[in-house]
Write an enzyme that holds these catalytic residues in place. Structure first.
Site, mmCIF file in Angstrom:
data_model
loop_
_atom_site.group_PDB
_atom_site.id
_atom_site.type_symbol
_atom_site.label_atom_id
_atom_site.label_comp_id
_atom_site.label_asym_id
_atom_site.label_seq_id
_atom_site.Cartn_x
_atom_site.Cartn_y
_atom_site.Cartn_z
ATOM 1 N N PRO A 45 0.842 -1.204 0.000
ATOM 2 C CA PRO A 45 0.000 0.000 0.000
ATOM 3 C C PRO A 45 0.877 1.255 0.000
ATOM 4 O O PRO A 45 1.421 1.653 1.022
ATOM 5 C CB PRO A 45 -0.810 -0.125 1.293
ATOM 6 N N ASP A 75 5.781 2.447 2.171
ATOM 7 C CA ASP A 75 4.955 1.268 2.415
ATOM 8 C C ASP A 75 4.180 1.531 3.705
ATOM 9 O O ASP A 75 4.766 1.550 4.794
ATOM 10 C CB ASP A 75 5.846 0.036 2.555
ATOM 11 N N HIS A 76 2.864 1.736 3.584
ATOM 12 C CA HIS A 76 2.071 2.151 4.746
ATOM 13 C C HIS A 76 2.020 1.078 5.828
ATOM 14 O O HIS A 76 1.681 1.364 6.975
ATOM 15 C CB HIS A 76 0.646 2.521 4.307
ATOM 16 N N ARG A 77 2.356 -0.165 5.503
ATOM 17 C CA ARG A 77 2.399 -1.215 6.514
ATOM 18 C C ARG A 77 3.559 -0.996 7.483
ATOM 19 O O ARG A 77 3.488 -1.400 8.653
ATOM 20 C CB ARG A 77 2.553 -2.584 5.852
ATOM 21 N N ALA A 78 4.632 -0.374 6.979
ATOM 22 C CA ALA A 78 5.847 -0.229 7.780
ATOM 23 C C ALA A 78 6.119 1.210 8.201
ATOM 24 O O ALA A 78 6.694 1.448 9.267
ATOM 25 C CB ALA A 78 7.052 -0.759 6.989
#
Length: 464
Positions: free
Chosen positions: A257, A436-439
């Site tokens: 994402p 990376d919106h997860r990280a």
């Protein structure tokens, strides 16, 4: 006994390669360490070293052959004292069957040159060699696997892994005992180590990596003819590099994402510092300066230091947990015929600007000649893509897994800015950070790009 020379795996993800050139011919004497062939992968041309001594009895795969699968027999070596003709005839007959591995251990990517037997044991060893499950971050154990899938550890505690996998694990600082094997009977192979480095080593992730992402189907011949008049185009077949780029970037856009942060940086101080440093560079005996720094060298250094100042952004996302990197290994996009590659400046936060400049010049030259070693372009913690030299003002870049960020750099240009209530002219550069919106969350990404801006606008801070 004749020794089969196998198509080596020159990187953990390599499945096929092109046999570009034989440097030895049938009947030539071969010593251990002799370079016998050149292999082309999707990214580089690598030399293959012999692991044994003897006489090259039979070349099975002629030079120029493309898409030779890893571990296929490409030649036969007759050992010292062995009948060369008999060895060559025997090797030809057995080429289609299970290859007998050479002796010794392959150098693999970590050594820069692959010995001819680097992956022989990844397939040849058929003994039951299951692997213990990988520990999860919270201390729990992963669920037991089915029989034959490597669920149980051997009674003597030995870990079964190929020599190349052990070498890669050692170089990456990975405990081989914690890597889940996906080779025959649970054997740990090179692909498992690479997956463990980027994704925690869980079996499900390794299987997903092996399968690869789905890519949208190409247009059929009928659709092409319906859209474009015959004779108005020519078909240029995809090479291995273009296919790899398509696969990795499709994986990135489908699984990561992305979000983007853009900021403008004032380059005036940096340009003045660069001019002073280059003017003061020592000269060699021919009167040439020892180094000539580019703006991109400062950008690499600034990004490396920014990651050290904002360590929570120096990460890679995995399903098992967040990988927090200790060093800033900066990949730098380099254009080359048919695609691009990202050689990595390791520990760039500690490297001098002149060292970064020298490394980049060397990497760029060897990248365009496809002479980079796998360890020189695999891994890294982030990347920089600079299109400023093409006059591009700003753009967004696609994250290259396993990175969590990539910095897209535009051109430096004179713009009117407001300073202390007055309009002034300044050299400005727009940069965009893909995250990376997860990280990396929005605030964290803003901290990182803010730290980068501070360093770019105050370059003396990179020297301390």
């Amino acid at each position: 006994m004749p020794i089969n020379i196998l198509m080596p795996a020159l990187s953990p993800t390599m499945e096929k390669g092109n046999l570009a050139k034989w440097l030895k011919k049938e009947g030539d004497k071969v010593k251990s360490g002799d370079v016998i062939a050149e292999i082309e992968t999707d990214k580089a041309t690598m030399e293959v070293e012999a692991a044994d001594e003897g006489t090259l009895a039979k070349i099975i795969v002629p030079e120029g052959t493309q898409d030779v699968p890893v571990n296929d027999v490409i030649a036969v070596l007759a050992a010292d004292g062995e009948d060369v003709k008999a060895a060559g005839a025997g090797g030809t007959a057995s080429a289609g069957g299970a290859p007998s591995p050479q002796r010794g251990e392959g150098a693999g990517p970590a050594g820069g040159k692959a010995e001819a037997n680097s992956h022989a044991q990844d397939r040849a060893d058929q003994r039951p060699t299951p692997q213990p499950p990988s520990p999860l971050p919270n201390g729990e154990r992963s669920p037991p696997q089915a029989a034959g899938e490597g669920a149980k550890a051997p009674a003597n505690g030995r870990v079964f892994a190929s020599p190349l996998a052990r070498r890669l694990a050692k170089d990456a600082g990975i405990d081989i005992a914690r890597v889940t094997g996906t080779g025959p009977h649970g054997r740990v192979i090179a692909r498992d180590v690479e997956q463990a480095r980027s994704g925690g080593g869980l079996k499900a992730q390794a299987a997903a990596a092996a399968a690869g992402p789905a890519i949208a189907p190409a247009m059929s011949d009928q659709q092409i003819r319906a859209l474009y008049p015959e004779g108005s185009y020519e078909v240029v077949p995809h090479d291995g590099m273009r296919r790899t780029i398509a696969q990795r970037l499709t994986q990135s856009t489908q699984t990561i994402p992305h979000f983007y942060l853009t900021i403008d940086c004032n380059l005036d101080r940096l340009l003045a510092a660069r001019e002073d440093i280059n003017a003061a560079a020592p000269k060699d005996k021919d009167g040439k300066p020892a180094y000539k720094l580019s703006v991109n060298d400062f950008i690499i250094k600034a990004m490396a230091i920014a990651l050290q100042r904002i360590p929570d952004a120096n990460v890679s996302w995995t399903e098992a947990g967040m990988l927090k990197h200790k060093h800033s290994d900066i990949g730098v996009a380099v254009a080359m015929p048919g695609g691009l590659i990202t050689p990595i400046i390791r520990s760039a936060e500690t490297a001098s600007l002149s060292s970064i400049s020298a490394q980049m010049k060397d990497f760029a030259a060897r990248a365009r000649a496809r002479k980079l070693k796998p360890e020189e372009y695999q891994g890294g913690t982030t990347a920089v893509s600079n299109l400023g030299m093409f006059g591009i003002k700003d753009f967004t870049a696609v994250i290259n897994p396993p990175h969590a960020t990539i910095l897209a750099v535009g051109t430096g240009e004179q713009r009117a800015i407001v300073k202390d209530g007055k309009i002034e002219i300044a050299t400005m550069m727009s940069v965009t950070l893909s995250c990376d919106h997860r990280a990396v969350d929005g605030a964290l990404g803003a901290e990182l790009i803010g730290a980068f801006k501070t360093l770019i606008e105050n370059p003396v801070m990179m020297m301390v």
